[in-house]
Design an enzyme around this catalytic site. Structure first.
Site, PDB file in Angstrom:
ATOM      1  N   ARG A 109       0.840  -1.213   0.000  1.00  0.00           N
ATOM      2  CA  ARG A 109       0.000   0.000   0.000  1.00  0.00           C
ATOM      3  C   ARG A 109       0.869   1.255   0.000  1.00  0.00           C
ATOM      4  NH1 ARG A 109      -4.444   0.766   4.660  1.00  0.00           N
ATOM      5  NH2 ARG A 109      -2.588   1.237   5.881  1.00  0.00           N
ATOM      6  N   ARG A 155      10.204  26.735  -1.505  1.00  0.00           N
ATOM      7  CA  ARG A 155       8.751  26.592  -1.628  1.00  0.00           C
ATOM      8  C   ARG A 155       8.230  27.010  -2.997  1.00  0.00           C
ATOM      9  NH1 ARG A 155       3.962  29.134  -1.659  1.00  0.00           N
ATOM     10  NH2 ARG A 155       2.217  27.963  -0.789  1.00  0.00           N
ATOM     11  N   GLU A 185     -16.437   5.747   4.198  1.00  0.00           N
ATOM     12  CA  GLU A 185     -15.686   5.143   5.306  1.00  0.00           C
ATOM     13  C   GLU A 185     -15.807   6.049   6.515  1.00  0.00           C
ATOM     14  OE1 GLU A 185     -11.468   4.975   4.387  1.00  0.00           O
ATOM     15  OE2 GLU A 185     -11.532   6.910   3.378  1.00  0.00           O
ATOM     16  N   LEU A 242      -9.858   4.545   1.700  1.00  0.00           N
ATOM     17  CA  LEU A 242      -8.548   3.935   1.869  1.00  0.00           C
ATOM     18  C   LEU A 242      -8.792   2.450   2.090  1.00  0.00           C
ATOM     19  CD1 LEU A 242      -5.455   4.536   2.354  1.00  0.00           C
ATOM     20  CD2 LEU A 242      -5.996   4.050   4.730  1.00  0.00           C
TER      21      LEU A 242
HETATM   22  N1  PDD Z   1      -5.861   5.216   9.711  1.00  0.00           N
HETATM   23  N2  PDD Z   1      -9.586   4.789   6.266  1.00  0.00           N
HETATM   24  C1  PDD Z   1      -8.910   5.859   6.723  1.00  0.00           C
HETATM   25  C2  PDD Z   1      -9.278   7.216   6.203  1.00  0.00           C
HETATM   26  C3  PDD Z   1      -7.890   5.697   7.669  1.00  0.00           C
HETATM   27  O1  PDD Z   1      -7.201   6.765   8.094  1.00  0.00           O
HETATM   28  C4  PDD Z   1      -7.598   4.395   8.163  1.00  0.00           C
HETATM   29  C5  PDD Z   1      -6.526   4.131   9.176  1.00  0.00           C
HETATM   30  C6  PDD Z   1      -8.334   3.311   7.660  1.00  0.00           C
HETATM   31  C7  PDD Z   1      -8.070   1.882   8.101  1.00  0.00           C
HETATM   32  O2  PDD Z   1      -6.871   1.380   7.544  1.00  0.00           O
HETATM   33  P1  PDD Z   1      -6.021   0.244   8.292  1.00  0.00           P
HETATM   34  O3  PDD Z   1      -6.948  -0.853   8.596  1.00  0.00           O
HETATM   35  O4  PDD Z   1      -4.987  -0.137   7.307  1.00  0.00           O
HETATM   36  O5  PDD Z   1      -5.458   0.873   9.554  1.00  0.00           O
HETATM   37  C8  PDD Z   1      -9.314   3.542   6.709  1.00  0.00           C
HETATM   38  C9  PDD Z   1      -4.724   5.084  10.586  1.00  0.00           C
HETATM   39  C10 PDD Z   1      -4.867   4.051  11.650  1.00  0.00           C
HETATM   40  C11 PDD Z   1      -4.325   6.449  11.096  1.00  0.00           C
HETATM   41  O6  PDD Z   1      -4.393   7.382  10.317  1.00  0.00           O
HETATM   42  O7  PDD Z   1      -3.885   6.572  12.254  1.00  0.00           O
END
Ligand code: PDD
Length: 283
Positions: free
Chosen positions: A51, A99, A175, A199
């Site tokens: 990823r 920048r 999500e 994501l």
């Molecule tokens: N975030 N969707 C979003 C927008 C996220 O930020 C996350 C996780 C997930 C879940 O992905 P995973 O199962 O791979 O952790 C879905 C992490 C934990 C963070 O930003 O701290």
């Protein structure tokens, strides 16, 4: 004091500094990963590195390290912080440059890794969630460090005494602000399909995989707002929160307002996976 990694050096976190002209600081021009560690073992490292590579490709930034180099650096951070259970954060930015919006002629990546404590999630009492319009951009599949949308959305949930905001885009669930969403109806679990508006969570993928392997119904499908509101169960999933049952949505009970039986099955499968990882039975 925890030990971090910055551009090839291991050092105390407090001593890790990045110049103010880093494009991560100026533009949010970078990507990240969060990887849980159980008994010193990185959870689904290959999937996280895959990823990461996809995120880097999407922002047209080369990968500064091979998978073997990533594994070595990450494993050393885990070891320097005493093994056990940890939450590892890694970030790659387009580095320091004068920048201007367009990419610099020469790229000197900034690579940063740190460790935080990982609190083992107890069987949950269930949490509250609210719904909000998904105000974020159209590249949500990129794990970008530019998280202002998610920050504002999560803050609104917290201010209303909720654990998460569940986001709706044109009438469909995408999500959570920092989690994926599952909806359960008549014993079957559904989660929105991969694409630019979510994501693809590593936790999400493992749940789909392990439920299907256990002959439980778990599928990708578009979920309407009405289906969300009529769900028997709703779950939030992420690396740091595992599988969190939502028992109240916008002030109304989800299903019968209790933690569901399908959640219990998924949670057991997830705990079994962690146990095998801890016992070195799986990679
Ligand atoms: N975030 N969707 C979003 C927008 C996220 O930020 C996350 C996780 C997930 C879940 O992905 P995973 O199962 O791979 O952790 C879905 C992490 C934990 C963070 O930003 O701290």
């Amino acid at each position: 004091m925890s030990i971090a990694y910055l551009n090839g050096t291991f050092l105390p976190l407090e001593e890790a500094h990045v110049p103010v002209l880093d494009r991560g600081f100026i533009f949010g021009d970078g990507v990240y990963e969060v990887i849980p560690v159980y008994s010193g073992r990185l959870f689904r490292l290959d999937a996280h590195l895959r990823r990461l590579n996809n995120s880097l490709d999407s922002i047209r930034l080369s990968n500064p390290m091979s998978n073997a180099q990533w594994a070595a650096a990450l494993e050393q951070v885990v070891a320097e912080n005493g093994g056990g259970d940890q939450s590892i954060y890694l970030q790659v930015t387009r580095g320091v440059a004068k920048r201007k919006h367009n990419f610099p002629d020469e790229t000197h990546h900034t690579v940063f890794i740190m460790s935080d404590p990982l609190v083992d999630m107890p069987p949950s009492e269930g949490v509250k969630a609210i719904t909000l319009d998904d105000i974020r951009w159209q590249l949500c599949h990129v794990k970008s460090i530019a998280l202002l949308g998610g920050v504002l959305l999560r803050q609104q949930a917290v201010e209303q005494g909720a654990a998460e905001s569940i986001l709706l885009r044109e009438g469909y669930v995408t999500e959570g602000a920092a989690s994926n969403v599952f909806v359960i109806k008549d014993g079957a679990a559904f989660t929105p399909p991969e694409g630019p508006f979510i994501l693809t969570g590593i936790t999400r993928d493992l749940i789909i995989e392990s439920m299907q392997a256990a002959n439980l119904t778990c599928k990708e499908a578009q979920i309407t707002e009405a289906e969300l509101r009529n769900a028997d169960e709703i779950w939030l999933t992420s690396s740091t929160r595992e599988i969190l049952p939502v028992v109240e949505l916008d002030g109304k009970p989800v299903g019968n307002g209790q933690i569901g039986t399908v959640w219990q099955q998924a949670w057991d499968l997830y705990q079994d996976y962690k146990k095998s990882l801890r016992a070195h039975e799986i990679k």
